[in-house]
Design a protein around this motif. Structure first.
Motif, short mmCIF file in Angstrom:
data_model
loop_
_atom_site.label_atom_id
_atom_site.label_comp_id
_atom_site.label_asym_id
_atom_site.label_seq_id
_atom_site.Cartn_x
_atom_site.Cartn_y
_atom_site.Cartn_z
N GLU A 290 -15.77 89.70 -33.57
CA GLU A 290 -16.87 89.38 -34.49
C GLU A 290 -16.52 89.79 -35.92
OE1 GLU A 290 -20.77 90.72 -33.32
OE2 GLU A 290 -20.41 90.15 -31.23
N ALA B 5 -14.15 87.31 -37.34
CA ALA B 5 -14.86 86.07 -37.68
C ALA B 5 -15.65 86.24 -38.98
CB ALA B 5 -15.80 85.68 -36.53
N CYS B 6 -16.25 87.42 -39.16
CA CYS B 6 -17.00 87.69 -40.40
C CYS B 6 -16.05 87.73 -41.60
CB CYS B 6 -17.78 89.00 -40.28
SG CYS B 6 -19.21 88.90 -39.19
N GLU C 90 -13.25 86.14 -41.89
CA GLU C 90 -12.85 84.76 -42.16
C GLU C 90 -13.96 84.01 -42.89
OE1 GLU C 90 -11.57 83.03 -38.47
OE2 GLU C 90 -9.88 84.44 -38.28
N LYS C 91 -15.21 84.23 -42.47
CA LYS C 91 -16.34 83.55 -43.12
C LYS C 91 -16.48 84.03 -44.57
CE LYS C 91 -20.99 82.00 -42.26
NZ LYS C 91 -22.02 81.83 -41.26
N SER D 204 -14.12 85.19 -46.47
CA SER D 204 -13.00 84.60 -47.21
C SER D 204 -13.28 83.14 -47.54
CB SER D 204 -11.72 84.73 -46.37
OG SER D 204 -10.64 84.14 -47.04
N SER D 205 -13.80 82.42 -46.58
CA SER D 205 -14.14 81.01 -46.78
C SER D 205 -15.21 80.86 -47.86
CB SER D 205 -14.62 80.40 -45.46
OG SER D 205 -15.09 79.10 -45.65
N LEU D 206 -16.23 81.72 -47.80
CA LEU D 206 -17.31 81.66 -48.80
C LEU D 206 -16.80 82.03 -50.19
CD1 LEU D 206 -20.28 83.17 -46.75
CD2 LEU D 206 -20.03 80.81 -47.51
#
Length: 114
Positions: free
Chosen positions: A62, A65-66, A68-69, A71-73
């Motif tokens: 988790e 995943a956070c 990565e999110k 970084s994407s944002l």
């Protein structure tokens, strides 16, 4: 008298042997129970450790995943900022072109009026 005393001694010896045998049986039973409780405790500790390990693994997934999110944002925000700057620049160029066109129209109107 001696015979009575010897008989009593034999009875007491038998009684002592019976008590010793009962104590040995109880001791064996207690050792067996202790062994069972130790096994149950070890099993419970293993299950607890397994659950902790699985929970830790899930948390790490988790967290990844956070990350990565996030970084994407951050990348999205960065690209949006660049787009805003690009649009501001275009707006400024369009405003300048509009001013120039209005000036040209103004000058044409002056020429036409003459």
């Amino acid at each position: 008298q001696l015979h009575v005393t010897m008989s009593e001694k034999n009875e007491l010896t038998k009684s002592l042997e019976m008590v010793q045998k009962e104590l040995q049986e109880k001791e064996s039973e207690m050792k067996r129970e202790i062994s069972e409780y130790k096994d149950k405790l070890l099993q419970a500790e293993k299950e607890h450790q397994d659950r902790l390990t699985e929970a830790k693994r899930k948390n790490e997934v988790e967290i990844e995943a956070c990350h990565e999110k996030i970084s994407s944002l951050e990348h999205f925000i960065s690209s949006q900022k660049l787009e805003i700057e690009h649009l501001k620049s275009n707006k400024e160029q369009l405003n300048n072109s509009l001013k120039e066109a209005n000036q040209a129209v103004g000058e044409l109107l002056k020429i036409k009026v003459r």
